[in-house]
Scaffold this motif. Structure first.
Motif, PDB file in Angstrom:
ATOM      1  N   ARG B 354       0.832  -1.224   0.000  1.00 28.28           N
ATOM      2  CA  ARG B 354       0.000   0.000   0.000  1.00 28.28           C
ATOM      3  C   ARG B 354       0.858   1.263   0.000  1.00 28.28           C
ATOM      4  O   ARG B 354       0.522   2.253  -0.633  1.00 28.28           O
ATOM      5  N   GLN B 355       1.974   1.205   0.748  1.00 25.17           N
ATOM      6  CA  GLN B 355       2.856   2.377   0.751  1.00 25.17           C
ATOM      7  C   GLN B 355       3.444   2.608  -0.645  1.00 25.17           C
ATOM      8  O   GLN B 355       3.636   3.750  -1.073  1.00 25.17           O
ATOM      9  N   VAL B 356       3.722   1.521  -1.374  1.00 27.92           N
ATOM     10  CA  VAL B 356       4.233   1.661  -2.738  1.00 27.92           C
ATOM     11  C   VAL B 356       3.151   2.229  -3.659  1.00 27.92           C
ATOM     12  O   VAL B 356       3.401   3.118  -4.483  1.00 27.92           O
ATOM     13  N   ARG B 357       1.925   1.742  -3.450  1.00 25.12           N
ATOM     14  CA  ARG B 357       0.822   2.216  -4.300  1.00 25.12           C
ATOM     15  C   ARG B 357       0.394   3.642  -3.947  1.00 25.12           C
ATOM     16  O   ARG B 357      -0.277   4.307  -4.732  1.00 25.12           O
ATOM     17  N   GLY B 358       0.715   4.055  -2.745  1.00 24.14           N
ATOM     18  CA  GLY B 358       0.246   5.372  -2.283  1.00 24.14           C
ATOM     19  C   GLY B 358      -1.139   5.302  -1.695  1.00 24.14           C
ATOM     20  O   GLY B 358      -1.862   6.310  -1.669  1.00 24.14           O
ATOM     21  N   SER B 359      -1.553   4.150  -1.232  1.00 24.45           N
ATOM     22  CA  SER B 359      -2.935   3.986  -0.774  1.00 24.45           C
ATOM     23  C   SER B 359      -3.057   3.637   0.704  1.00 24.45           C
ATOM     24  O   SER B 359      -4.113   3.228   1.164  1.00 24.45           O
ATOM     25  N   SER B 360      -1.984   3.797   1.471  1.00 26.95           N
ATOM     26  CA  SER B 360      -2.076   3.478   2.900  1.00 26.95           C
ATOM     27  C   SER B 360      -2.887   4.539   3.629  1.00 26.95           C
ATOM     28  O   SER B 360      -2.874   5.709   3.236  1.00 26.95           O
ATOM     29  N   VAL B 361      -3.574   4.158   4.677  1.00 30.48           N
ATOM     30  CA  VAL B 361      -4.306   5.148   5.472  1.00 30.48           C
ATOM     31  C   VAL B 361      -3.322   6.089   6.163  1.00 30.48           C
ATOM     32  O   VAL B 361      -3.680   7.208   6.506  1.00 30.48           O
ATOM     33  N   ASN B 362      -2.135   5.618   6.400  1.00 24.62           N
ATOM     34  CA  ASN B 362      -1.099   6.475   6.980  1.00 24.62           C
ATOM     35  C   ASN B 362       0.050   6.597   5.980  1.00 24.62           C
ATOM     36  O   ASN B 362       1.187   6.218   6.243  1.00 24.62           O
ATOM     37  N   GLN B 363      -0.303   7.136   4.812  1.00 26.90           N
ATOM     38  CA  GLN B 363       0.649   7.183   3.711  1.00 26.90           C
ATOM     39  C   GLN B 363       1.841   8.078   4.051  1.00 26.90           C
ATOM     40  O   GLN B 363       1.666   9.178   4.571  1.00 26.90           O
ATOM     41  N   VAL B 364       3.030   7.565   3.758  1.00 27.29           N
ATOM     42  CA  VAL B 364       4.254   8.349   3.906  1.00 27.29           C
ATOM     43  C   VAL B 364       4.617   8.863   2.517  1.00 27.29           C
ATOM     44  O   VAL B 364       4.750   8.066   1.577  1.00 27.29           O
ATOM     45  N   ALA B 365       4.754  10.164   2.388  1.00 25.55           N
ATOM     46  CA  ALA B 365       4.992  10.765   1.079  1.00 25.55           C
ATOM     47  C   ALA B 365       6.336  10.334   0.505  1.00 25.55           C
ATOM     48  O   ALA B 365       7.260  10.005   1.235  1.00 25.55           O
ATOM     49  N   GLY B 366       6.425  10.356  -0.809  1.00 29.10           N
ATOM     50  CA  GLY B 366       7.677  10.041  -1.467  1.00 29.10           C
ATOM     51  C   GLY B 366       7.555   8.806  -2.322  1.00 29.10           C
ATOM     52  O   GLY B 366       6.530   8.118  -2.313  1.00 29.10           O
ATOM     53  N   ALA B 367       8.613   8.537  -3.075  1.00 26.23           N
ATOM     54  CA  ALA B 367       8.571   7.411  -4.000  1.00 26.23           C
ATOM     55  C   ALA B 367       9.643   6.388  -3.679  1.00 26.23           C
ATOM     56  O   ALA B 367       9.841   5.437  -4.418  1.00 26.23           O
ATOM     57  N   GLY B 368      10.336   6.574  -2.572  1.00 23.49           N
ATOM     58  CA  GLY B 368      11.447   5.685  -2.242  1.00 23.49           C
ATOM     59  C   GLY B 368      10.981   4.288  -1.887  1.00 23.49           C
ATOM     60  O   GLY B 368       9.785   4.051  -1.688  1.00 23.49           O
ATOM     61  N   PRO B 369      11.924   3.353  -1.824  1.00 26.85           N
ATOM     62  CA  PRO B 369      11.577   1.964  -1.580  1.00 26.85           C
ATOM     63  C   PRO B 369      11.074   1.733  -0.152  1.00 26.85           C
ATOM     64  O   PRO B 369      11.342   2.512   0.746  1.00 26.85           O
ATOM     65  N   VAL B 370      10.345   0.654  -0.003  1.00 32.83           N
ATOM     66  CA  VAL B 370       9.794   0.260   1.290  1.00 32.83           C
ATOM     67  C   VAL B 370      10.438  -1.065   1.695  1.00 32.83           C
ATOM     68  O   VAL B 370      10.512  -1.998   0.882  1.00 32.83           O
ATOM     69  N   LEU B 371      10.912  -1.096   2.906  1.00 27.39           N
ATOM     70  CA  LEU B 371      11.570  -2.292   3.419  1.00 27.39           C
ATOM     71  C   LEU B 371      10.573  -3.099   4.262  1.00 27.39           C
ATOM     72  O   LEU B 371       9.801  -2.513   5.018  1.00 27.39           O
ATOM     73  N   VAL B 372      10.601  -4.413   4.132  1.00 25.45           N
ATOM     74  CA  VAL B 372       9.781  -5.280   4.990  1.00 25.45           C
ATOM     75  C   VAL B 372      10.675  -6.372   5.563  1.00 25.45           C
ATOM     76  O   VAL B 372      11.503  -6.944   4.835  1.00 25.45           O
ATOM     77  N   THR B 373      10.488  -6.661   6.835  1.00 28.53           N
ATOM     78  CA  THR B 373      11.215  -7.802   7.406  1.00 28.53           C
ATOM     79  C   THR B 373      10.227  -8.821   7.973  1.00 28.53           C
ATOM     80  O   THR B 373       9.059  -8.527   8.195  1.00 28.53           O
ATOM     81  N   VAL B 378      14.642 -15.965  14.635  1.00 25.75           N
ATOM     82  CA  VAL B 378      14.546 -17.228  13.896  1.00 25.75           C
ATOM     83  C   VAL B 378      15.156 -16.977  12.522  1.00 25.75           C
ATOM     84  O   VAL B 378      15.344 -15.825  12.134  1.00 25.75           O
ATOM     85  N   PRO B 379      15.449 -18.020  11.751  1.00 22.65           N
ATOM     86  CA  PRO B 379      15.842 -17.793  10.353  1.00 22.65           C
ATOM     87  C   PRO B 379      14.770 -16.937   9.695  1.00 22.65           C
ATOM     88  O   PRO B 379      13.574 -17.197   9.868  1.00 22.65           O
ATOM     89  N   THR B 380      15.177 -15.926   8.980  1.00 21.76           N
ATOM     90  CA  THR B 380      14.209 -14.888   8.618  1.00 21.76           C
ATOM     91  C   THR B 380      14.323 -14.497   7.151  1.00 21.76           C
ATOM     92  O   THR B 380      15.006 -15.172   6.365  1.00 21.76           O
ATOM     93  N   SER B 381      13.672 -13.411   6.794  1.00 18.76           N
ATOM     94  CA  SER B 381      13.638 -12.991   5.393  1.00 18.76           C
ATOM     95  C   SER B 381      13.272 -11.522   5.311  1.00 18.76           C
ATOM     96  O   SER B 381      12.849 -10.922   6.303  1.00 18.76           O
ATOM     97  N   GLY B 382      13.440 -10.956   4.119  1.00 22.97           N
ATOM     98  CA  GLY B 382      13.120  -9.540   3.950  1.00 22.97           C
ATOM     99  C   GLY B 382      12.887  -9.199   2.488  1.00 22.97           C
ATOM    100  O   GLY B 382      13.262  -9.964   1.592  1.00 22.97           O
ATOM    101  N   LEU B 383      12.262  -8.042   2.288  1.00 19.53           N
ATOM    102  CA  LEU B 383      11.947  -7.576   0.931  1.00 19.53           C
ATOM    103  C   LEU B 383      12.205  -6.081   0.833  1.00 19.53           C
ATOM    104  O   LEU B 383      12.057  -5.360   1.815  1.00 19.53           O
ATOM    105  N   LEU B 384      12.577  -5.654  -0.352  1.00 12.20           N
ATOM    106  CA  LEU B 384      12.525  -4.233  -0.686  1.00 12.20           C
ATOM    107  C   LEU B 384      11.551  -4.097  -1.850  1.00 12.20           C
ATOM    108  O   LEU B 384      11.695  -4.791  -2.871  1.00 12.20           O
ATOM    109  N   LEU B 385      10.539  -3.265  -1.670  1.00 14.84           N
ATOM    110  CA  LEU B 385       9.514  -3.069  -2.695  1.00 14.84           C
ATOM    111  C   LEU B 385       9.540  -1.607  -3.143  1.00 14.84           C
ATOM    112  O   LEU B 385       9.796  -0.709  -2.330  1.00 14.84           O
ATOM    113  N   ALA B 386       9.248  -1.379  -4.432  1.00 18.29           N
ATOM    114  CA  ALA B 386       9.255  -0.008  -4.928  1.00 18.29           C
ATOM    115  C   ALA B 386       8.345   0.074  -6.151  1.00 18.29           C
ATOM    116  O   ALA B 386       8.081  -0.936  -6.799  1.00 18.29           O
TER     117      ALA B 386
END
Lengths: 304, 395, 129
Positions: B354-373, B378-386
């Motif tokens: 949603r932050q990438v789409r610009g549709s979050s209820v608490n949208q953060v302005a800008g076009a930069g990438p969004v990090l998710v962990t 535990v053994p883990t994972s992560g994403l960068l979305l843009a």
């Protein structure tokens, strides 16, 4: 019955330490001499230096020939509950005393005790009973001079009335989560059952390792051996667990990650500790909690 | 190479509750249908499914109910919440390799009304597996809840770096502030103060109740497809700029207590290094971070492990509100698992989309990438979305 | 005195007479009848009067300080009780050094009677300051 005992135990335990109970007499040479004579201890040091033998610590605060009822004393209170439930006989099973210093002639000591654990009902050679564990600390003024963990078995003599129906018998031990034991780890559990804290040692390069595994990470050998740890270490970190319930335990409990003197780390409950007294870096010594014939757990006790 | 070639094209959720009143399979179906509708795709377009090993709904059961026909790719990722971002990574790998075209990742759980992860589990403790053997070194000793296992690390972290319970509390306060303006959040319109945090009861010292995430019922699904196909679909694609899994040296599940230090999350370091390397980005480029917040101390340690600040300095990094909306690095604008819901990290991926789409209820302005962990400890994972075309693509 | 792991302490045999049971009970201010009144002890299921635990602790301490000498300082005595030590038993104490450090040592002590191990324990001993 079992619920009544457990509820009373929880209430008494939660009440914490009872009030300080002063010794009838100050530490005195006549009683020291009587003790030395009866025990057959010819060590001249005590009389020469006016010191009390350390094993006399508890003697100073014994209640005497006609002890007054003391409902504020946790062990008395718990004994009364078990007495009512038909567990009328008592036998001491364990006593561990730690002496911070020797008492001197003329000093006045007082003792504070608290109930640490009540577990049962358990079948024992003497009959069905409950193990009652208390911790006591002796003070001279504000200074703690000695401490003791004391365990008694309160049992129903065989042949006495009202044996508990088997359906009511859900020993707390059966609730303790049991370890998965494999060929790689059985040496450790055989060790605790024998009162030894064993650390895996590579049979080739000698590297120590805990938790153990089948292959040495240093040299790749699969010849595993073990040594018996000295049983001492320091608290590396710890948790005071309050919620949610833990099977087989009354909360709160303190669980510590201990760095052993040999260098490996190991998790265990810190027994008989006031959570507020536990610190990272505190010295501990291993103890063993026998759950039943198959399982003995390693645990820790704070060293003074 | 995944970078830029695959995107999340649809997201779907059920309501988040404390008692869904439905089976986990029903929840999974609802979330997957919603995600496909969001993407503008039909069940028959799907040829791959990915979930968690902990999920109770097998891919084939879900496929039957939703009306997915043949499956060419199906996979489950282990290690609890550490699987969250890895489900998307697996989908992306399958799509990049040409094995599948449209893959749905899903997670459905009645974690509050059904099996509660916060309790001591006899089944986990006695599992006849290598993990069961690992558990033998702490469950029987009385250390058997996620909170307690984290508390052991948190205590050491406090001891070494001087962090306090209030530093942990600031993470909870930020999450609840964000949840307060998110109608989907369980704690909508219910912010807390630092004093509320400090007054909440101990769970496993040094953790208080408000250091622990919620227990929730609900389901989430995300649809992953190739970037070329994504361009033709209904929604702005959230392009997968980087995706990674990580396990550290001497790794255990929640009890990696035998490493030299007990003050970091090396497994997340493995993820972070890959994310920066795959994307050519640096921490300063990140616009919003969605950090897995099952327990507050691990949010601080993630900030350090990912390079937003040096080890031990997260408490200074967050002290001035940096992780709140309007701060230097807003973290978990949806309220996270502390504030929105605990859907094992998958709701965080939806927020990132949603932050990438610009549709979050608490949208953060800008076009930069969004990090998710994903789940930590535990053994883990992560994403960068843009959004398409944003960010540098390395190599 | 040699202090090294494995060193065996000289055996101590104590003839446990009724007088011994009673005087030690009184000297430790333990007035429970099972330690001085045989009829009551038998009525309560014992075959005779028996040593009280404070005495057993005292004997274990004494056994180790007899060996370690007058300048010994006992830091800790831990005992586990097994078979009762009745009047007319002979209590045989044996011990062995199990740990040695720069500040002292630990001695494992066993006290046996006809009925089995009456006591097993450890005594941690150092030097008086």
């Amino acid at each position: 019955m079992e619920d009544t005992v457990n509820a009373a135990a929880e209430r008494i335990r939660a009440a914490g330490a009872g009030p300080a109970r002063p010794a009838r007499d100050p530490v005195n040479l006549p009683m020291i001499r009587n003790w030395l004579e009866a025990i057959g201890d010819r060590n001249p040091r005590y009389e020469q230096d006016g010191l009390a033998p350390p094993a006399m610590t508890q003697v100073w605060t014994m209640r005497g020939l006609h002890p007054a009822a003391d409902p504020t004393d946790p062990l008395s209170a718990m004994s009364a509950v078990l007495d009512q439930a038909g567990f009328t006989s008592v036998v001491a099973t364990n006593c561990e005393q730690t002496y911070h210093r020797y008492l001197r002639d003329g000093e006045r000591v007082e003792v504070r005790s608290r109930l640490v654990d009540v577990s049962g009902p358990k079948r024992t050679a003497l009959g069905e009973g409950w193990f009652v564990t208390t911790d006591s600390t002796w003070y001279v003024g504000a200074e703690a001079v000695a401490s003791m963990t004391f365990r008694v078995l309160r049992f129903r003599p065989p042949g006495s009335v009202a044996a508990t129906p088997a359906s009511e018998r859900t020993a707390a031990a059966s609730d303790v989560l049991r370890p998965v034991v494999t060929r790689d780890t059985s040496f450790f559990w055989a060790g605790t059952a024998a009162g030894e804290l064993r650390i895996q040692r590579c049979g080739r390069c000698g590297r120590l390792r805990h938790p153990p595994g089948p292959v040495c990470r240093q040299c790749g050998a699969d010849r595993q051996d073990h040594l018996v740890a000295r049983g001492t270490g320091e608290v590396f970190s710890f948790v005071v667990h309050r919620h949610p319930p833990v099977p087989g335990r009354r909360l709160p409990i303190v669980v510590a990650l201990v760095e052993l003197t040999e260098g490996v780390r190991m998790v265990g409950e810190v027994l008989g500790a006031d959570p507020a007294q536990v610190r990272i870096g505190a010295a501990v010594r291993v103890d063993f909690v026998r759950v039943d014939a198959e399982l003995t757990l390693p645990a820790w006790r704070l060293l003074p | 190479m995944i970078s830029g070639r695959v995107a999340i094209v649809g997201v779907g959720e059920t309501e988040f509750s404390k008692d869904s009143g439905r089976s986990e399979l029903q929840l999974a179906v609802a979330a997957v249908r919603a995600a496909l509708a969001d993407a503008g795709l039909a069940p028959t377009d799907v040829d791959g499914l990915v979930t968690f090993t902990m999920d109770s709904t097998a891919e084939i059961a879900l496929a039957r109910e939703v009306g997915v026909g043949e499956l060419r790719f199906f996979s489950q990722v282990g290690y609890g919440g550490g699987a969250a971002c890895a489900t998307v990574q697996q989908a992306a790998l399958a799509i990049s390799a040409g094995t599948a075209r449209v893959v749905v990742c899903y997670r459905a759980l009645n974690e509050r009304s059904g099996r509660r992860f916060g309790r001591v589990s006899r089944a986990i403790s006695s599992a006849p597996t290598s993990s069961g053997v690992d558990n033998a070194w702490h469950y029987p000793m009385g250390l058997g809840t996620p909170a307690a296992t984290v508390a052991m690390v948190a205590r050491r972290y406090q001891h070494v770096f001087g962090a306090t319970g209030e530093d942990f509390g600031r993470v909870a306060v930020a999450a609840r502030r964000h949840a307060a303006t998110n109608p989907r959040a369980w704690f909508f319109e219910r912010p807390i103060t630092l004093a509320d945090h400090q007054a909440s009861r101990w769970i496993a010292e040094p953790l208080r109740l408000l250091d622990c995430c919620q227990e929730s019922d609900g389901a989430v699904a995300v649809v992953v497809a190739g970037a070329e196909q994504a361009a033709d679909l209904r929604q702005t694609p959230a392009v997968i700029t980087a995706a990674a899994q990580g396990s550290g040296a001497d790794q255990y599940i929640m009890t990696s207590y035998y490493r030299d230090n007990l003050t970091g999350l090396p497994e997340l370091g493995v993820v972070g290094r890959q994310l920066w390397q795959q994307s050519g980005l640096v921490p300063d480029d990140v616009r919003v971070a969605v950090l897995y917040d099952h327990f507050t101390p691990y949010v601080l340690m993630q900030l350090e492990e990912l390079g937003f600040c040096p080890p031990g300095e997260a408490r200074h990094f967050i002290a001035d509100g940096a992780i709140e909306l309007g701060g230097r690095l807003p973290v978990n604008p949806h309220g996270g698992q502390l504030g929105e819901a605990y859907i094992h990290g998958m709701n965080g991926i939806v927020e990132a989309v949603r932050q990438v789409r610009g549709s979050s209820v608490n949208q953060v302005a800008g076009a930069g990438p969004v990090l998710v962990t994903a789940g930590t400890g535990v053994p883990t994972s992560g994403l960068l979305l843009a959004p398409r075309g944003s960010g540098k693509v390395g190599h | 005195m040699i202090v090294a792991v494995g060193v065996v302490l000289p055996e101590l045999r104590i003839p446990v007479t009724p007088t011994f049971v009673i005087t030690t009970a009184v000297a430790t201010r333990d007035f429970q009848d099972v330690h001085h009144d045989r009829d009551q002890a038998v009525r309560r299921g014992s075959k005779d009067i028996f040593l009280n635990i404070l005495t057993t602790t005292g004997l274990v301490q004494r056994y180790v300080t007899d060996w370690a000498g007058a300048t010994a300082m006992v830091h800790r005595v831990a005992v586990r009780l097994g078979a009762p030590c009745y009047a007319y038993d002979t209590l045989v104490l044996t011990g062995q050094v199990t740990q040695v450090s720069s500040t002292g040592c630990v001695v494992a002590v066993v006290g046996r009677v006809a009925g089995g191990d009456h006591v097993t324990g450890q005594v941690e001993v150092g030097r008086l300051p």
